[in-house]
Write an enzyme that holds these catalytic residues in place. Structure first.
Site, PDB file in Angstrom:
ATOM      1  N   TYR A  59      -1.948 -11.269   1.760  1.00 38.11           N
ATOM      2  CA  TYR A  59      -2.070  -9.916   2.310  1.00 38.11           C
ATOM      3  C   TYR A  59      -3.552  -9.666   2.544  1.00 38.11           C
ATOM      4  O   TYR A  59      -4.335  -9.573   1.604  1.00 38.11           O
ATOM      5  CB  TYR A  59      -1.466  -8.918   1.327  1.00 38.11           C
ATOM      6  CG  TYR A  59      -1.459  -7.454   1.739  1.00 38.11           C
ATOM      7  CD1 TYR A  59      -1.900  -7.023   2.984  1.00 38.11           C
ATOM      8  CD2 TYR A  59      -0.988  -6.487   0.850  1.00 38.11           C
ATOM      9  CE1 TYR A  59      -1.875  -5.686   3.336  1.00 38.11           C
ATOM     10  CE2 TYR A  59      -0.957  -5.146   1.178  1.00 38.11           C
ATOM     11  CZ  TYR A  59      -1.408  -4.752   2.427  1.00 38.11           C
ATOM     12  OH  TYR A  59      -1.391  -3.421   2.763  1.00 38.11           O
TER      13      TYR A  59
ATOM     14  N   THR B 107       0.833  -1.206   0.000  1.00 38.96           N
ATOM     15  CA  THR B 107       0.000   0.000   0.000  1.00 38.96           C
ATOM     16  C   THR B 107       0.861   1.248   0.000  1.00 38.96           C
ATOM     17  O   THR B 107       0.628   2.186  -0.772  1.00 38.96           O
ATOM     18  CB  THR B 107      -0.943  -0.015   1.214  1.00 38.96           C
ATOM     19  OG1 THR B 107      -1.750  -1.198   1.169  1.00 38.96           O
ATOM     20  CG2 THR B 107      -1.849   1.200   1.206  1.00 38.96           C
TER      21      THR B 107
ATOM     22  N   LYS C 149       0.295 -11.626   5.870  1.00 37.86           N
ATOM     23  CA  LYS C 149       0.389 -10.269   6.410  1.00 37.86           C
ATOM     24  C   LYS C 149      -1.028  -9.813   6.707  1.00 37.86           C
ATOM     25  O   LYS C 149      -1.847  -9.649   5.800  1.00 37.86           O
ATOM     26  CB  LYS C 149       1.042  -9.312   5.410  1.00 37.86           C
ATOM     27  CG  LYS C 149       1.157  -7.898   5.990  1.00 37.86           C
ATOM     28  CD  LYS C 149       1.027  -6.812   4.973  1.00 37.86           C
ATOM     29  CE  LYS C 149       0.955  -5.473   5.701  1.00 37.86           C
ATOM     30  NZ  LYS C 149       0.561  -4.378   4.815  1.00 37.86           N
TER      31      LYS C 149
ATOM     32  N   TYR D 126     -12.343  -4.955  -5.402  1.00 40.76           N
ATOM     33  CA  TYR D 126     -13.476  -4.389  -6.136  1.00 40.76           C
ATOM     34  C   TYR D 126     -14.654  -5.351  -6.169  1.00 40.76           C
ATOM     35  O   TYR D 126     -15.714  -5.061  -5.637  1.00 40.76           O
ATOM     36  CB  TYR D 126     -13.095  -3.946  -7.552  1.00 40.76           C
ATOM     37  CG  TYR D 126     -14.232  -3.184  -8.217  1.00 40.76           C
ATOM     38  CD1 TYR D 126     -14.455  -1.843  -7.908  1.00 40.76           C
ATOM     39  CD2 TYR D 126     -15.100  -3.812  -9.104  1.00 40.76           C
ATOM     40  CE1 TYR D 126     -15.519  -1.151  -8.482  1.00 40.76           C
ATOM     41  CE2 TYR D 126     -16.155  -3.125  -9.677  1.00 40.76           C
ATOM     42  CZ  TYR D 126     -16.366  -1.790  -9.360  1.00 40.76           C
ATOM     43  OH  TYR D 126     -17.413  -1.121  -9.926  1.00 40.76           O
TER      44      TYR D 126
END
Length: 303
Positions: free
Chosen positions: A146, A58, A174, A120
């Site tokens: 993730y 990110t 993560k 999405y």
């Protein structure tokens, strides 16, 4: 390897542990990719004690880059850093595109892949498990899930996580959900995986739950602080580790001032490391926020 901190999972060939910053992607003033400075930032954190680097998370603005730019970032960081693992983000909304990113990252020399849940479109358990099965089967590199449902809109169920953990090639997770009960149950259910806490608000609590490492945005700007926290915890100095977690809370609040994600690059520039602007539509701090950030950081003797 850790002394008192939790060890990495038995299924993790990279033995990830300690502090793994989600390194920034640098841009020139016109927002074109600056691969050289991107690699220099990875060197910046490694030279200050980081145990690994995670480009294209990110903080690396991965969703704003083209496929070719993403491959250039991975190649630049992998060429720069060899003494600690480089785990590269390869996530995308579709399985097809994720596999393509994974293959490009493997060709660029990364040591492992970080695969954010598809975003999405809503994803059910069967779709999530099949996605990770196909990605893990496409390359001969360890895959780290993730989990960040606040950004992707897709929360992995514990049943899905158990099934994903059983896939050959899946090495760790993560978790940036900030869902402590979920993380605690995942650690208990998936013993072979390496777990990495993905929020600066849960560095020590994550270690308490069984995470072997921390992926910390604060460590992008102040790796020394987060490395000190981890090393104190690993040395068995719980009092110092918790004191440093309180310090991280304060720095995290300071960095969150202003537009989303603007704080890290502003703090780096205050330290003399210019990573350029964020890529639009993200934007940097205005002068007032930057001045307030500088004041906060000076008050904490971080500049």
């Amino acid at each position: 390897m850790p002394s008192n901190a939790p060890p990495p999972g038995a299924d993790d060939p990279l033995d990830l542990h300690g502090v793994v910053p989600p390194t920034v992607t640098a841009f020139h003033a016109d927002e074109s990719l600056d691969a050289e400075t991107t690699a220099a930032h990875a060197r910046f954190v490694v030279d200050r004690g980081a145990h690994g680097v995670f480009p294209l998370g990110t903080n690396g603005e991965f969703a704003l880059l083209t496929a070719e730019e993403r491959a250039r970032v991975v190649g630049a960081v992998a060429d720069e850093v060899s003494e600690v693992p480089v785990i590269a983000g390869v996530g995308a909304p579709s399985t097809h595109e994720t596999v393509e990113h994974a293959r490009r990252a493997a060709d660029a020399g990364t040591d492992g892949l970080v695969v954010v849940t598809p975003f999405y479109y809503p994803l059910d358990d069967a779709g999530a498990v099949e996605h990770y099965r196909r990605v893990a089967g496409s390359v001969d590199l360890p895959v780290y899930v993730y989990h960040i449902p606040s950004k992707t809109g897709n929360h992995l169920s514990l049943d899905a996580m158990r099934d994903i953990a059983a896939i050959d090639g899946v090495a760790g997770l993560k978790d940036s959900s900030k869902d402590v009960p979920w993380l605690g149950q995942a650690v208990a259910d998936c013993e072979g995986l390496t777990f990495l806490s993905g929020s600066d608000s849960l560095l020590v609590p994550g270690l308490d739950l069984g995470c072997s490492g921390v992926i910390s945005a604060v460590a992008n700007a102040f790796p020394e602080l987060v490395v000190d926290l981890y090393e104190a915890y690993d040395a068995g100095d719980e009092h110092r580790a918790r004191a440093l977690q309180r310090e991280v809370y304060a720095v995290r609040r300071a960095l969150k001032r202003g537009p989303y994600m603007a704080g890290v690059k502003a703090a780096l520039s205050l330290r003399g490391f210019d990573a350029g602007p964020l890529r639009s539509p993200l934007r940097g701090m205005d002068d007032a926020d930057r001045n307030d950030l500088e004041s906060d950081l000076r008050d904490r003797d971080l500049l």
